[in-house]
Design a protein around this motif. Structure first.
Motif, PDB file in Angstrom:
ATOM      1  N   LYS A  86      49.398  49.021  52.673  1.00 27.98           N
ATOM      2  CA  LYS A  86      49.976  48.354  53.844  1.00 27.98           C
ATOM      3  C   LYS A  86      49.793  46.832  53.808  1.00 27.98           C
ATOM      4  O   LYS A  86      50.599  46.095  54.365  1.00 27.98           O
ATOM      5  CB  LYS A  86      49.345  48.890  55.139  1.00 27.98           C
ATOM      6  CG  LYS A  86      49.663  50.335  55.413  1.00 27.98           C
ATOM      7  CD  LYS A  86      51.110  50.472  55.777  1.00 27.98           C
ATOM      8  CE  LYS A  86      51.459  51.894  56.119  1.00 27.98           C
ATOM      9  NZ  LYS A  86      52.879  52.043  56.396  1.00 27.98           N
ATOM     10  N   ARG A  87      48.713  46.393  53.174  1.00 26.57           N
ATOM     11  CA  ARG A  87      48.406  44.964  53.190  1.00 26.57           C
ATOM     12  C   ARG A  87      47.644  44.593  51.920  1.00 26.57           C
ATOM     13  O   ARG A  87      46.492  44.956  51.762  1.00 26.57           O
ATOM     14  CB  ARG A  87      47.568  44.642  54.429  1.00 26.57           C
ATOM     15  CG  ARG A  87      47.334  43.175  54.605  1.00 26.57           C
ATOM     16  CD  ARG A  87      46.708  42.888  55.938  1.00 26.57           C
ATOM     17  NE  ARG A  87      46.587  41.448  56.063  1.00 26.57           N
ATOM     18  CZ  ARG A  87      46.326  40.820  57.163  1.00 26.57           C
ATOM     19  NH1 ARG A  87      46.140  41.504  58.273  1.00 26.57           N
ATOM     20  NH2 ARG A  87      46.213  39.510  57.205  1.00 26.57           N
ATOM     21  N   ASP A  88      48.284  43.856  51.045  1.00 23.46           N
ATOM     22  CA  ASP A  88      47.649  43.576  49.754  1.00 23.46           C
ATOM     23  C   ASP A  88      46.698  42.377  49.771  1.00 23.46           C
ATOM     24  O   ASP A  88      46.009  42.127  48.788  1.00 23.46           O
ATOM     25  CB  ASP A  88      48.695  43.408  48.652  1.00 23.46           C
ATOM     26  CG  ASP A  88      49.630  42.229  48.885  1.00 23.46           C
ATOM     27  OD1 ASP A  88      49.547  41.592  49.950  1.00 23.46           O
ATOM     28  OD2 ASP A  88      50.440  41.945  47.988  1.00 23.46           O
ATOM     29  N   ASP A  89      46.610  41.665  50.879  1.00 20.67           N
ATOM     30  CA  ASP A  89      45.682  40.527  50.942  1.00 20.67           C
ATOM     31  C   ASP A  89      44.379  40.876  51.667  1.00 20.67           C
ATOM     32  O   ASP A  89      43.562  40.000  51.938  1.00 20.67           O
ATOM     33  CB  ASP A  89      46.341  39.326  51.618  1.00 20.67           C
ATOM     34  CG  ASP A  89      46.589  39.542  53.113  1.00 20.67           C
ATOM     35  OD1 ASP A  89      46.751  40.715  53.523  1.00 20.67           O
ATOM     36  OD2 ASP A  89      46.623  38.547  53.851  1.00 20.67           O
ATOM     37  N   SER A  90      44.170  42.146  51.976  1.00 17.68           N
ATOM     38  CA  SER A  90      42.963  42.521  52.715  1.00 17.68           C
ATOM     39  C   SER A  90      41.734  42.486  51.805  1.00 17.68           C
ATOM     40  O   SER A  90      41.826  42.671  50.598  1.00 17.68           O
ATOM     41  CB  SER A  90      43.126  43.909  53.339  1.00 17.68           C
ATOM     42  OG  SER A  90      43.321  44.860  52.333  1.00 17.68           O
ATOM     43  N   ARG A  91      40.579  42.247  52.433  1.00 13.89           N
ATOM     44  CA  ARG A  91      39.292  42.231  51.727  1.00 13.89           C
ATOM     45  C   ARG A  91      38.489  43.408  52.260  1.00 13.89           C
ATOM     46  O   ARG A  91      38.153  43.444  53.426  1.00 13.89           O
ATOM     47  CB  ARG A  91      38.557  40.915  51.962  1.00 13.89           C
ATOM     48  CG  ARG A  91      39.291  39.719  51.358  1.00 13.89           C
ATOM     49  CD  ARG A  91      38.485  38.453  51.427  1.00 13.89           C
ATOM     50  NE  ARG A  91      37.152  38.568  50.899  1.00 13.89           N
ATOM     51  CZ  ARG A  91      36.808  38.474  49.596  1.00 13.89           C
ATOM     52  NH1 ARG A  91      37.742  38.293  48.696  1.00 13.89           N
ATOM     53  NH2 ARG A  91      35.550  38.560  49.215  1.00 13.89           N
ATOM     54  N   MET A  92      38.207  44.357  51.375  1.00 12.68           N
ATOM     55  CA  MET A  92      37.544  45.585  51.794  1.00 12.68           C
ATOM     56  C   MET A  92      36.263  45.790  51.006  1.00 12.68           C
ATOM     57  O   MET A  92      36.210  45.467  49.818  1.00 12.68           O
ATOM     58  CB  MET A  92      38.482  46.771  51.554  1.00 12.68           C
ATOM     59  CG  MET A  92      39.782  46.665  52.312  1.00 12.68           C
ATOM     60  SD  MET A  92      40.962  47.945  51.848  1.00 12.68           S
ATOM     61  CE  MET A  92      41.552  47.328  50.283  1.00 12.68           C
ATOM     62  N   ILE A  93      35.264  46.334  51.685  1.00 12.25           N
ATOM     63  CA  ILE A  93      34.045  46.727  50.993  1.00 12.25           C
ATOM     64  C   ILE A  93      33.731  48.179  51.334  1.00 12.25           C
ATOM     65  O   ILE A  93      34.119  48.680  52.381  1.00 12.25           O
ATOM     66  CB  ILE A  93      32.836  45.822  51.327  1.00 12.25           C
ATOM     67  CG1 ILE A  93      32.462  45.906  52.800  1.00 12.25           C
ATOM     68  CG2 ILE A  93      33.072  44.397  50.896  1.00 12.25           C
ATOM     69  CD1 ILE A  93      31.136  45.260  53.108  1.00 12.25           C
ATOM     70  N   VAL A  94      33.052  48.836  50.409  1.00 11.58           N
ATOM     71  CA  VAL A  94      32.664  50.233  50.582  1.00 11.58           C
ATOM     72  C   VAL A  94      31.165  50.266  50.821  1.00 11.58           C
ATOM     73  O   VAL A  94      30.395  49.621  50.117  1.00 11.58           O
ATOM     74  CB  VAL A  94      33.032  51.059  49.327  1.00 11.58           C
ATOM     75  CG1 VAL A  94      32.483  52.467  49.416  1.00 11.58           C
ATOM     76  CG2 VAL A  94      34.540  51.083  49.142  1.00 11.58           C
ATOM     77  N   LEU A  95      30.757  51.026  51.834  1.00  8.77           N
ATOM     78  CA  LEU A  95      29.342  51.249  52.140  1.00  8.77           C
ATOM     79  C   LEU A  95      29.020  52.707  51.859  1.00  8.77           C
ATOM     80  O   LEU A  95      29.810  53.585  52.214  1.00  8.77           O
ATOM     81  CB  LEU A  95      29.076  51.028  53.627  1.00  8.77           C
ATOM     82  CG  LEU A  95      28.833  49.650  54.149  1.00  8.77           C
ATOM     83  CD1 LEU A  95      28.592  49.719  55.648  1.00  8.77           C
ATOM     84  CD2 LEU A  95      27.674  48.993  53.485  1.00  8.77           C
TER      85      LEU A  95
END
Length: 189
Positions: A86-95
């Motif tokens: 949906k959004r290729d500029d998002s910054r995601m982290i996994v916990l």
């Protein structure tokens, strides 16, 4: 006054779009993390399941996301994948409390920028979300123990076998029930 300066400094790091989706099934931890990150300038939306996280990501794709890997109704990687489409500029982290190299690699391939083991505090999460691409991460002070290296190897083979316990046990020359007990435990330090 110091709080306003902190928020102003945070706003510079976050940017104009401060939308953040937190997907976590540990309700007390979710509330604490959401409150702490709101205090640092994010506009937080929370979800307690994969289904809820995917629905919120589709309705309003966030600029930032913090996603737990193992949730009661599935894998947080599904939420990461949905956000990325949906959004290729998002910054995601996994916990996760079940960190291993194989799932970290998968998370990064799907678009996560970092992978933090629980218990992670709000400062670590904020730093991971706002770290720029050219910033280097300091190496860990303590290298992995022999038990951790063994556990990582088992996890890597398990992922290579597409999470098939019987096939993993065969490849590792291990009894299937022994492997199941190892997989059920948390990662050693």
């Amino acid at each position: 006054m110091a709080e306003l300066e902190t928020k102003a400094g945070s706003a510079d790091l976050i940017g104009p779009d401060a939308s953040l989706l937190i997907v976590e099934d540990d309700a007390p931890f979710l509330k604490r993390l959401a409150r702490a990150l709101e205090g640092r300038g994010f506009r937080v939306e929370a979800a307690e399941s994969v289904a809820e996280g995917i629905a919120k990501a589709k309705a309003n794709p966030p600029k930032y996301a913090v996603v737990d890997l193992r949730l009661a109704d599935g894998s947080g990687l599904d939420v990461i994948e949905t956000i990325r489409t949906k959004r290729d500029d998002s910054r995601m982290i996994v916990l996760t409390g079940y960190g291993n190299i194989a799932t970290a690699v998968t998370a990064v391939k799907l678009g996560a920028v970092d992978y933090l083991a629980k218990p992670a505090d709000a400062d670590e999460v904020f730093a991971a979300l706002t770290r720029r691409g050219d910033e280097k991460i300091d190496p860990p002070e303590n290298p992995m123990s022999a038990d951790r290296v063994r556990w990582e190897h088992i996890q890597r083979v398990y992922e290579m076998c597409e999470r098939n316990v019987s096939e993993t046990a065969r490849r590792l020359n291990m009894h299937r029930r022994t492997l199941q007990r190892i997989l059920a435990k948390r990662a050693p330090k």
